[in-house]
Motif scaffolding. Structure first.
Motif, mmCIF file in Angstrom:
data_model
loop_
_atom_site.group_PDB
_atom_site.id
_atom_site.type_symbol
_atom_site.label_atom_id
_atom_site.label_comp_id
_atom_site.label_asym_id
_atom_site.label_seq_id
_atom_site.Cartn_x
_atom_site.Cartn_y
_atom_site.Cartn_z
ATOM 1 N N ARG A 115 0.855 -1.175 0.000
ATOM 2 C CA ARG A 115 0.000 0.000 0.000
ATOM 3 C C ARG A 115 0.894 1.229 0.000
ATOM 4 O O ARG A 115 1.836 1.321 0.777
ATOM 5 C CB ARG A 115 -0.861 -0.042 1.273
ATOM 6 N N GLN A 116 0.612 2.181 -0.909
ATOM 7 C CA GLN A 116 1.396 3.413 -0.933
ATOM 8 C C GLN A 116 0.961 4.297 0.228
ATOM 9 O O GLN A 116 -0.212 4.582 0.402
ATOM 10 C CB GLN A 116 1.201 4.150 -2.246
ATOM 11 N N VAL A 117 1.926 4.713 1.025
ATOM 12 C CA VAL A 117 1.641 5.531 2.196
ATOM 13 C C VAL A 117 1.829 6.995 1.825
ATOM 14 O O VAL A 117 2.857 7.379 1.278
ATOM 15 C CB VAL A 117 2.561 5.138 3.376
ATOM 16 N N ALA A 118 0.819 7.797 2.130
ATOM 17 C CA ALA A 118 0.881 9.229 1.819
ATOM 18 C C ALA A 118 1.867 9.934 2.743
ATOM 19 O O ALA A 118 2.096 9.512 3.876
ATOM 20 C CB ALA A 118 -0.504 9.846 1.966
ATOM 21 N N ALA A 119 2.427 10.993 2.234
ATOM 22 C CA ALA A 119 3.377 11.784 3.013
ATOM 23 C C ALA A 119 2.673 12.524 4.140
ATOM 24 O O ALA A 119 1.465 12.753 4.094
ATOM 25 C CB ALA A 119 4.074 12.793 2.106
ATOM 26 N N ILE A 120 3.449 12.882 5.131
ATOM 27 C CA ILE A 120 2.948 13.686 6.246
ATOM 28 C C ILE A 120 3.533 15.081 6.073
ATOM 29 O O ILE A 120 4.746 15.236 5.949
ATOM 30 C CB ILE A 120 3.375 13.093 7.601
ATOM 31 N N LEU A 169 -2.133 8.731 12.089
ATOM 32 C CA LEU A 169 -1.257 9.772 11.544
ATOM 33 C C LEU A 169 -0.271 10.277 12.603
ATOM 34 O O LEU A 169 0.895 10.520 12.300
ATOM 35 C CB LEU A 169 -2.074 10.937 10.977
ATOM 36 N N HIS A 170 -0.723 10.384 13.852
ATOM 37 C CA HIS A 170 0.184 10.803 14.934
ATOM 38 C C HIS A 170 1.289 9.776 15.119
ATOM 39 O O HIS A 170 2.469 10.134 15.271
ATOM 40 C CB HIS A 170 -0.577 10.997 16.247
ATOM 41 N N GLN A 171 0.935 8.507 15.112
ATOM 42 C CA GLN A 171 1.929 7.458 15.303
ATOM 43 C C GLN A 171 2.954 7.469 14.171
ATOM 44 O O GLN A 171 4.156 7.351 14.412
ATOM 45 C CB GLN A 171 1.244 6.097 15.426
ATOM 46 N N ARG A 172 2.484 7.643 12.939
ATOM 47 C CA ARG A 172 3.396 7.718 11.793
ATOM 48 C C ARG A 172 4.277 8.966 11.879
ATOM 49 O O ARG A 172 5.469 8.909 11.584
ATOM 50 C CB ARG A 172 2.608 7.735 10.479
ATOM 51 N N PHE A 173 3.685 10.105 12.269
ATOM 52 C CA PHE A 173 4.443 11.345 12.391
ATOM 53 C C PHE A 173 5.585 11.180 13.392
ATOM 54 O O PHE A 173 6.722 11.551 13.119
ATOM 55 C CB PHE A 173 3.523 12.497 12.815
ATOM 56 N N ALA A 174 5.270 10.617 14.545
ATOM 57 C CA ALA A 174 6.289 10.422 15.584
ATOM 58 C C ALA A 174 7.417 9.526 15.065
ATOM 59 O O ALA A 174 8.594 9.869 15.196
ATOM 60 C CB ALA A 174 5.659 9.829 16.836
ATOM 61 N N LYS A 175 7.064 8.430 14.454
ATOM 62 C CA LYS A 175 8.082 7.479 13.994
ATOM 63 C C LYS A 175 8.848 7.991 12.777
ATOM 64 O O LYS A 175 10.073 7.919 12.741
ATOM 65 C CB LYS A 175 7.434 6.138 13.652
ATOM 66 N N GLU A 176 8.134 8.502 11.769
ATOM 67 C CA GLU A 176 8.772 8.879 10.505
ATOM 68 C C GLU A 176 9.441 10.248 10.550
ATOM 69 O O GLU A 176 10.552 10.413 10.058
ATOM 70 C CB GLU A 176 7.744 8.859 9.367
ATOM 71 N N ARG A 177 8.773 11.236 11.106
ATOM 72 C CA ARG A 177 9.307 12.600 11.086
ATOM 73 C C ARG A 177 10.194 12.908 12.290
ATOM 74 O O ARG A 177 11.197 13.584 12.157
ATOM 75 C CB ARG A 177 8.174 13.630 11.022
ATOM 76 N N LEU A 178 9.782 12.435 13.471
ATOM 77 C CA LEU A 178 10.543 12.745 14.685
ATOM 78 C C LEU A 178 11.530 11.641 15.047
ATOM 79 O O LEU A 178 12.407 11.832 15.878
ATOM 80 C CB LEU A 178 9.594 12.985 15.863
ATOM 81 N N GLY A 202 -1.977 14.876 6.827
ATOM 82 C CA GLY A 202 -1.659 13.964 5.744
ATOM 83 C C GLY A 202 -1.672 14.700 4.413
ATOM 84 O O GLY A 202 -2.334 15.731 4.260
ATOM 85 N N GLU A 203 -0.952 14.159 3.461
ATOM 86 C CA GLU A 203 -0.857 14.767 2.134
ATOM 87 C C GLU A 203 -2.238 14.899 1.486
ATOM 88 O O GLU A 203 -2.539 15.915 0.867
ATOM 89 C CB GLU A 203 0.061 13.904 1.267
ATOM 90 N N ALA A 204 -3.095 13.898 1.657
ATOM 91 C CA ALA A 204 -4.436 13.939 1.062
ATOM 92 C C ALA A 204 -5.260 15.091 1.629
ATOM 93 O O ALA A 204 -5.991 15.768 0.901
ATOM 94 C CB ALA A 204 -5.159 12.613 1.300
ATOM 95 N N THR A 205 -5.126 15.346 2.922
ATOM 96 C CA THR A 205 -5.833 16.456 3.552
ATOM 97 C C THR A 205 -5.337 17.788 3.006
ATOM 98 O O THR A 205 -6.123 18.703 2.764
ATOM 99 C CB THR A 205 -5.649 16.401 5.082
#
Length: 151
Positions: free
Chosen positions: A3-8, A54-63, A110-113
Protein backbone atom coordinates in the motif's frame (compact mmCIF):
# COMPACT_ATOMS: atom_id res chain seq x y z
CA UNK A 1 0.60 -5.95 -2.57
CA UNK A 2 2.13 -2.92 -0.94
CA UNK A 3 0.00 0.00 0.00
CA UNK A 4 1.40 3.41 -0.93
CA UNK A 5 1.64 5.53 2.20
CA UNK A 6 0.88 9.23 1.82
CA UNK A 7 3.38 11.78 3.01
CA UNK A 8 2.95 13.69 6.25
CA UNK A 9 3.11 17.46 5.83
CA UNK A 10 4.20 19.85 8.57
CA UNK A 11 2.11 23.03 8.51
CA UNK A 12 2.35 26.37 10.29
CA UNK A 13 0.28 29.51 10.76
CA UNK A 14 0.55 31.80 7.68
CA UNK A 15 2.51 34.43 9.66
CA UNK A 16 5.33 32.00 10.55
CA UNK A 17 8.24 33.11 8.38
CA UNK A 18 10.29 29.90 8.49
CA UNK A 19 9.72 27.89 5.33
CA UNK A 20 11.97 24.99 6.32
CA UNK A 21 13.14 23.20 9.44
CA UNK A 22 15.80 20.59 10.05
CA UNK A 23 14.75 17.23 11.47
CA UNK A 24 16.55 18.26 14.65
CA UNK A 25 14.60 21.53 14.94
CA UNK A 26 11.31 19.71 14.33
CA UNK A 27 12.14 17.19 17.04
CA UNK A 28 13.11 19.99 19.49
CA UNK A 29 9.79 21.74 18.79
CA UNK A 30 7.72 18.59 19.35
CA UNK A 31 9.64 17.58 22.49
CA UNK A 32 8.93 21.12 23.76
CA UNK A 33 12.61 22.08 23.96
CA UNK A 34 12.35 24.83 21.33
CA UNK A 35 9.60 27.22 22.38
CA UNK A 36 10.20 30.14 19.98
CA UNK A 37 10.59 30.67 16.25
CA UNK A 38 13.72 32.37 14.89
CA UNK A 39 11.84 35.71 14.95
CA UNK A 40 11.20 35.18 18.71
CA UNK A 41 7.43 34.52 18.36
CA UNK A 42 6.11 31.78 20.65
CA UNK A 43 5.49 28.35 19.12
CA UNK A 44 2.14 26.69 19.82
CA UNK A 45 2.22 22.96 19.07
CA UNK A 46 -0.88 21.04 17.99
CA UNK A 47 -1.02 17.24 17.75
CA UNK A 48 -3.55 14.52 17.04
CA UNK A 49 -4.45 11.99 19.78
CA UNK A 50 -1.66 9.47 20.46
CA UNK A 51 -3.79 6.56 19.21
CA UNK A 52 -4.43 8.31 15.85
CA UNK A 53 -2.62 6.51 13.00
CA UNK A 54 -1.26 9.77 11.54
CA UNK A 55 0.18 10.80 14.93
CA UNK A 56 1.93 7.46 15.30
CA UNK A 57 3.40 7.72 11.79
CA UNK A 58 4.44 11.35 12.39
CA UNK A 59 6.29 10.42 15.58
CA UNK A 60 8.08 7.48 13.99
CA UNK A 61 8.77 8.88 10.50
CA UNK A 62 9.31 12.60 11.09
CA UNK A 63 10.54 12.75 14.69
CA UNK A 64 12.17 9.29 14.72
CA UNK A 65 10.82 8.60 18.18
CA UNK A 66 8.15 6.16 19.35
CA UNK A 67 4.79 7.77 20.25
CA UNK A 68 4.95 6.39 23.81
CA UNK A 69 8.35 8.07 24.28
CA UNK A 70 6.89 11.38 23.11
CA UNK A 71 3.99 11.00 25.55
CA UNK A 72 6.43 10.24 28.34
CA UNK A 73 8.37 13.46 27.61
CA UNK A 74 5.14 15.52 27.60
CA UNK A 75 3.88 13.94 30.83
CA UNK A 76 7.21 14.54 32.57
CA UNK A 77 7.16 18.24 31.53
CA UNK A 78 3.57 18.68 32.65
CA UNK A 79 3.78 16.87 35.99
CA UNK A 80 7.13 18.40 36.95
CA UNK A 81 5.81 21.88 36.22
CA UNK A 82 8.70 22.57 33.85
CA UNK A 83 6.59 22.95 30.74
CA UNK A 84 3.34 22.19 28.99
CA UNK A 85 2.34 19.44 26.61
CA UNK A 86 1.11 20.23 23.10
CA UNK A 87 -2.57 20.89 22.52
CA UNK A 88 -4.39 17.75 21.35
CA UNK A 89 -7.10 18.13 18.70
CA UNK A 90 -9.49 15.40 17.55
CA UNK A 91 -9.04 15.47 13.77
CA UNK A 92 -6.93 16.83 10.94
CA UNK A 93 -9.68 19.35 10.18
CA UNK A 94 -9.59 20.62 13.78
CA UNK A 95 -5.80 20.77 13.58
CA UNK A 96 -5.95 22.91 10.43
CA UNK A 97 -8.49 25.20 12.10
CA UNK A 98 -6.36 25.50 15.24
CA UNK A 99 -3.15 26.24 13.28
CA UNK A 100 -4.96 28.77 11.09
CA UNK A 101 -6.39 30.61 14.11
CA UNK A 102 -3.27 30.55 16.32
CA UNK A 103 -0.31 32.80 15.45
CA UNK A 104 2.96 30.87 15.76
CA UNK A 105 1.22 27.49 15.54
CA UNK A 106 2.64 24.29 14.07
CA UNK A 107 0.97 20.97 13.32
CA UNK A 108 0.95 18.12 10.82
CA UNK A 109 -1.55 16.70 8.34
CA UNK A 110 -1.66 13.96 5.74
CA UNK A 111 -0.86 14.77 2.13
CA UNK A 112 -4.44 13.94 1.06
CA UNK A 113 -5.83 16.46 3.55
CA UNK A 114 -3.46 19.11 2.20
CA UNK A 115 -4.64 18.45 -1.36
CA UNK A 116 -8.29 18.79 -0.27
CA UNK A 117 -7.46 21.97 1.65
CA UNK A 118 -5.80 23.53 -1.40
CA UNK A 119 -8.71 22.52 -3.64
CA UNK A 120 -11.33 23.97 -1.32
CA UNK A 121 -9.24 27.11 -0.89
CA UNK A 122 -8.95 27.54 -4.67
CA UNK A 123 -12.69 26.88 -5.12
CA UNK A 124 -13.66 29.49 -2.52
CA UNK A 125 -11.29 32.03 -4.07
CA UNK A 126 -12.75 31.60 -7.54
CA UNK A 127 -16.36 31.85 -6.34
CA UNK A 128 -16.15 35.11 -4.42
CA UNK A 129 -13.67 37.99 -4.24
CA UNK A 130 -11.48 38.23 -1.17
CA UNK A 131 -11.51 41.28 1.06
CA UNK A 132 -8.15 42.77 2.07
CA UNK A 133 -8.01 41.21 5.55
CA UNK A 134 -8.98 37.81 4.14
CA UNK A 135 -6.27 38.11 1.50
CA UNK A 136 -3.61 38.63 4.14
CA UNK A 137 -4.75 35.44 5.91
CA UNK A 138 -4.26 33.32 2.80
CA UNK A 139 -0.62 32.45 2.09
CA UNK A 140 0.72 31.25 -1.24
CA UNK A 141 -0.07 27.67 -0.17
CA UNK A 142 -3.49 28.47 1.28
CA UNK A 143 -4.64 29.01 4.85
CA UNK A 144 -1.52 27.33 6.25
CA UNK A 145 2.16 27.26 5.27
CA UNK A 146 3.73 23.93 4.36
CA UNK A 147 7.18 23.59 5.91
CA UNK A 148 9.95 21.66 4.18
CA UNK A 149 11.91 19.31 6.45
CA UNK A 150 15.64 19.13 5.73
CA UNK A 151 18.13 16.52 6.93
Amino acid sequence: MTRQVAAIEVVTHPQVTQSSLTKSQLRRIYTMRQLRWSDNHAITVFVLPSQHELHQRFAKERLQIFPYQLNRIWHKLTYSGLGVAPTIVKSEQELIQAVTNTPGAIGYIGEATLVLLRQSNNDSRSQEPLHMDEESKVSSQGVVNVVKIKD
